[in-house]
Design an enzyme around this catalytic site. Structure first.
Site, PDB file in Angstrom:
ATOM      1  N   LYS A 171      31.322 -36.619  19.843  1.00  0.00           N
ATOM      2  CA  LYS A 171      32.137 -36.806  18.642  1.00  0.00           C
ATOM      3  C   LYS A 171      31.215 -37.039  17.451  1.00  0.00           C
ATOM      4  O   LYS A 171      30.617 -38.108  17.317  1.00  0.00           O
ATOM      5  CB  LYS A 171      33.086 -37.991  18.761  1.00  0.00           C
ATOM      6  CG  LYS A 171      34.131 -37.953  17.637  1.00  0.00           C
ATOM      7  CD  LYS A 171      34.820 -39.266  17.392  1.00  0.00           C
ATOM      8  CE  LYS A 171      34.119 -40.117  16.386  1.00  0.00           C
ATOM      9  NZ  LYS A 171      33.999 -39.532  15.046  1.00  0.00           N
ATOM     10  N   GLU A 245      22.446 -47.508  19.570  1.00  0.00           N
ATOM     11  CA  GLU A 245      21.443 -47.431  18.497  1.00  0.00           C
ATOM     12  C   GLU A 245      22.150 -47.852  17.216  1.00  0.00           C
ATOM     13  O   GLU A 245      22.949 -47.100  16.662  1.00  0.00           O
ATOM     14  CB  GLU A 245      20.918 -45.991  18.350  1.00  0.00           C
ATOM     15  CG  GLU A 245      20.193 -45.457  19.567  1.00  0.00           C
ATOM     16  CD  GLU A 245      18.850 -46.118  19.802  1.00  0.00           C
ATOM     17  OE1 GLU A 245      18.401 -46.920  18.957  1.00  0.00           O
ATOM     18  OE2 GLU A 245      18.259 -45.858  20.856  1.00  0.00           O
ATOM     19  N   CYS A 279      19.029 -45.768   9.215  1.00  0.00           N
ATOM     20  CA  CYS A 279      19.019 -47.023   9.968  1.00  0.00           C
ATOM     21  C   CYS A 279      17.696 -47.750   9.834  1.00  0.00           C
ATOM     22  O   CYS A 279      17.648 -48.969   9.884  1.00  0.00           O
ATOM     23  CB  CYS A 279      19.320 -46.751  11.430  1.00  0.00           C
ATOM     24  SG  CYS A 279      18.250 -45.509  12.138  1.00  0.00           S
ATOM     25  N   GLU A 377      22.904 -55.456   6.399  1.00  0.00           N
ATOM     26  CA  GLU A 377      22.535 -54.064   6.137  1.00  0.00           C
ATOM     27  C   GLU A 377      23.384 -53.519   4.990  1.00  0.00           C
ATOM     28  O   GLU A 377      24.606 -53.642   5.000  1.00  0.00           O
ATOM     29  CB  GLU A 377      22.772 -53.231   7.402  1.00  0.00           C
ATOM     30  CG  GLU A 377      22.312 -51.800   7.258  1.00  0.00           C
ATOM     31  CD  GLU A 377      22.603 -50.958   8.493  1.00  0.00           C
ATOM     32  OE1 GLU A 377      23.709 -51.079   9.059  1.00  0.00           O
ATOM     33  OE2 GLU A 377      21.725 -50.169   8.889  1.00  0.00           O
TER      34      GLU A 377
HETATM   35  P1  NAD Z   1      30.068 -46.059  12.128  1.00  0.00           P
HETATM   36  O1  NAD Z   1      29.831 -47.141  13.098  1.00  0.00           O
HETATM   37  O2  NAD Z   1      31.072 -46.230  11.063  1.00  0.00           O
HETATM   38  O3  NAD Z   1      30.477 -44.698  12.878  1.00  0.00           O
HETATM   39  C1  NAD Z   1      29.713 -44.166  13.942  1.00  0.00           C
HETATM   40  C2  NAD Z   1      30.605 -43.265  14.772  1.00  0.00           C
HETATM   41  O4  NAD Z   1      31.603 -44.044  15.422  1.00  0.00           O
HETATM   42  C3  NAD Z   1      31.348 -42.208  13.964  1.00  0.00           C
HETATM   43  O5  NAD Z   1      31.388 -41.014  14.700  1.00  0.00           O
HETATM   44  C4  NAD Z   1      32.737 -42.816  13.848  1.00  0.00           C
HETATM   45  O6  NAD Z   1      33.735 -41.868  13.616  1.00  0.00           O
HETATM   46  C5  NAD Z   1      32.880 -43.451  15.209  1.00  0.00           C
HETATM   47  N1  NAD Z   1      33.916 -44.482  15.306  1.00  0.00           N
HETATM   48  C6  NAD Z   1      34.545 -45.150  14.319  1.00  0.00           C
HETATM   49  N2  NAD Z   1      35.422 -46.046  14.840  1.00  0.00           N
HETATM   50  C7  NAD Z   1      35.348 -45.941  16.180  1.00  0.00           C
HETATM   51  C8  NAD Z   1      35.996 -46.595  17.264  1.00  0.00           C
HETATM   52  N3  NAD Z   1      36.901 -47.544  17.074  1.00  0.00           N
HETATM   53  N4  NAD Z   1      35.644 -46.242  18.523  1.00  0.00           N
HETATM   54  C9  NAD Z   1      34.706 -45.306  18.755  1.00  0.00           C
HETATM   55  N5  NAD Z   1      34.072 -44.640  17.751  1.00  0.00           N
HETATM   56  C10 NAD Z   1      34.386 -44.946  16.484  1.00  0.00           C
HETATM   57  O7  NAD Z   1      28.633 -45.736  11.526  1.00  0.00           O
HETATM   58  P2  NAD Z   1      28.306 -44.763  10.322  1.00  0.00           P
HETATM   59  O8  NAD Z   1      28.847 -45.371   9.080  1.00  0.00           O
HETATM   60  O9  NAD Z   1      28.698 -43.377  10.684  1.00  0.00           O
HETATM   61  O10 NAD Z   1      26.715 -44.844  10.334  1.00  0.00           O
HETATM   62  C11 NAD Z   1      26.037 -45.864   9.726  1.00  0.00           C
HETATM   63  C12 NAD Z   1      25.542 -46.867  10.727  1.00  0.00           C
HETATM   64  O11 NAD Z   1      24.805 -46.231  11.772  1.00  0.00           O
HETATM   65  C13 NAD Z   1      24.579 -47.860  10.112  1.00  0.00           C
HETATM   66  O12 NAD Z   1      24.811 -49.161  10.592  1.00  0.00           O
HETATM   67  C14 NAD Z   1      23.223 -47.349  10.588  1.00  0.00           C
HETATM   68  O13 NAD Z   1      22.213 -48.300  10.551  1.00  0.00           O
HETATM   69  C15 NAD Z   1      23.542 -46.877  11.950  1.00  0.00           C
HETATM   70  N6  NAD Z   1      22.541 -45.927  12.415  1.00  0.00           N
HETATM   71  C16 NAD Z   1      21.705 -46.296  13.448  1.00  0.00           C
HETATM   72  C17 NAD Z   1      20.711 -45.425  13.875  1.00  0.00           C
HETATM   73  C18 NAD Z   1      19.791 -45.788  15.010  1.00  0.00           C
HETATM   74  O14 NAD Z   1      19.256 -44.887  15.655  1.00  0.00           O
HETATM   75  N7  NAD Z   1      19.546 -47.057  15.310  1.00  0.00           N
HETATM   76  C19 NAD Z   1      20.570 -44.173  13.266  1.00  0.00           C
HETATM   77  C20 NAD Z   1      21.433 -43.846  12.213  1.00  0.00           C
HETATM   78  C21 NAD Z   1      22.421 -44.724  11.818  1.00  0.00           C
END
Ligand code: NAD
Length: 484
Positions: A171, A245, A279, A377
């Protein structure tokens, strides 16, 4: 407007419901995609059938060959993929283009590992026995991906899980759904059997359907901590294991003896590349007192001249926030910092000339480790700068965080650099460099930055189970109830 279905079992699959995706630079919807949680069942069934069928039976070297072919096709189409990604998340074309071109190296590296996965013969536990282990794929993997580097972060999961022999239900983020579909289309062109890579686009309901699905054997998630908790709670119902992650609040530590040019460049790249929407953003700078004023002045000056504009223009140095919600969150956090007594030394506002989605590169001083913006963050172009007196204080300030993803250290003292690497409680340390990634380098964090690793050989282990096999060699198994 363009329109995309889900990609299930090697082809397009019409959903019952759809949603729109917008381009952050203009705010206009440019494509509609599936948003249908019910489609997850069909995707899991296709992934299971592939795992138990053609993919599961395929020799590992052949899997590797298909992965290499996929990498070639992604390079062939890298320019287009970089453009679509930039349109979808507002990241500058320079960065999305470079990321699209780098994908092949990940498929190549992990393809090379596919036929080198093996168990071991254990030392003899007794004369009559042979004991060995096998490494077997965990099965169907659910991969949930964020919006900031959609193709790269998908690849960091897909390449190792394919090498391990697993199949996937993916997804992508609802903000950036399209490039994952284009990747899966190319996998079919490369010759992957149907059902190995399935893409179901959509919002939280689709993510929740994956997290709670009893037919999924492992979940690998990249995203924010709040979402990760939803995923972990849903997965707990089936005891589905996880790789998480998550976010970071990574320190950049500059000692008096650092090369100031390198340190300033590293700090700028760490926080303003990708508009801070990464991130590993180096969002907390700690600068030793003797060099602090010079570093602050130079960072503030350059922050003021960073070229904002159309992400599709190669001259643009920083793009917009990926969504209106993201922009509002960034501005609210800056306002709160101001209210807590911080000084906004650069930026701190939405650019008045660019349509309302660009937060100007922001540098904040007069903060402590208790200021909210130093602890949480932001996921935007916002840097805080504090000073420190000595190495011990630098370590204490840097480690005083709920997160533990990455850290940068700037010093020409090689002993000090390695001492710092040892003392920092993070998953990745960059010494006199920042934000480097490679397929062979494990990527992940400690504390609230998650657990498990993308990339490196460890990433393959995330998608393997160890099976232990005991063999009796002498025909000496006796009736257990006969004495003597
Ligand atoms: P997010 O947590 O909002 O979304 C991540 C994914 O989860 C998306 O596909 C979203 O649609 C899905 N999602 C949303 N609600 C859900 C639920 N209830 N159940 C299952 N899936 C659900 O994150 P974002 O805003 O897309 O990305 C930003 C975040 O990601 C930041 O915190 C960033 O630091 C982190 N990030 C971490 C890494 C890493 O490798 N450590 C890399 C990139 C981003």
């Amino acid at each position: 407007m363009e329109s995309y279905d889900n990609w299930i079992n090697g082809g397009w699959a019409q959903p019952a419901r759809r949603m729109e995706t917008t381009t952050p630079f203009t705010g206009e919807a440019w494509a509609e995609v599936a948003d249908d949680a019910a489609a997850v069942d069909a995707a899991v069934a296709a992934a299971r059938a592939a795992f138990e069928g053609e993919w599961g039976a395929m020799p590992a070297a052949e899997r590797g060959r298909l992965m290499r072919k996929l990498g070639e096709l992604l390079t062939r189409d890298a320019e287009m993929l970089g453009q679509v990604e930039s349109r979808d998340n507002g990241k500058i074309i320079r960065e999305t283009g470079a990321q699209a071109k780098s994908l092949q190296s990940y498929y190549d590296f992990f393809a090379g590992q596919a036929d080198k996965i093996g168990g071991e013969k254990l030392p003899d536990p007794g004369a009559n026995f042979l004991v060995y282990t096998e490494k077997v794929p965990v099965g169907v993997v659910g991969a949930i991906i964020p919006w900031n580097s959609p193709l790269a972060l998908l690849t960091w999961k897909l390449a190792p899980l394919l090498a391990a022999g697993c199949t996937a239900v993916v997804k992508p983020s609802d903000i950036t759904p399209v490039t994952a579909l284009l990747l899966a289309e190319r996998a079919t062109e490369a010759g992957f059997p149907p059902g190995v890579i399935n893409i179901v686009t959509g919002g939280p309901e689709v993510g929740a359907a994956i997290s709670s699905h009893p037919g999924i054997d492992k979940i690998t998630f990249t995203g924010g901590g709040a979402t990760a908790r939803h995923v972990a709670r849903a997965a707990a119902e089936n005891l589905t294991p996880l790789v998480l992650e998550l976010g970071g609040k990574s320190p950049q530590i500059v000692f008096d003896d650092a090369d100031p040019d390198a340190a300033v460049n590293g700090i700028l790249a760490g926080i303003f590349a990708a508009s801070g929407q990464t991130c590993v953003a180096g969002s907390r700078a700690y600068v030793q007192e003797g060099i602090a004023q010079e570093i602050i002045d130079r960072v503030v000056e350059r922050a003021g001249t960073i070229q904002l504009g159309d992400p599709a223009d190669v001259a643009t140095e920083m793009g917009p926030a990926a969504s209106d919600a993201q922009r509002d969150r960034i501005i609210a956090m800056i306002d709160q910092a101001r209210a807590e007594g911080a000084t906004i030394a650069a930026g701190g506002v939405v650019d008045p000339d660019l349509g309302g989605r660009f937060v100007r590169p922001t540098v904040i001083t007069d903060v402590t480790n208790e200021t909210t913006i130093v602890r949480e963050e932001v996921f935007g172009p916002v840097l805080t700068i504090q000073t420190f007196a000595d190495e011990a204080e630098a370590v204490a300030l840097a480690n005083d965080s709920d997160y533990g993803l990455a850290a940068g250290v700037w010093s020409v003292d090689i002993r000090r650099c390695h001492r710092m690497a040892r003392k920092l409680d993070v998953g990745m340390v960059w010494l006199n460099t920042y934000r480097n990634v490679s397929p062979l380098a494990p990527f992940g964090g400690t504390k609230q930055s998650g657990y498990g690793r993308d990339n490196g050989l460890e990433a393959i282990d995330e998608f393997l189970e160890t099976k232990t096999v005991w063999v009796e060699l002498e025909g000496a198994t006796r009736d257990p109830f006969v004495i003597g």
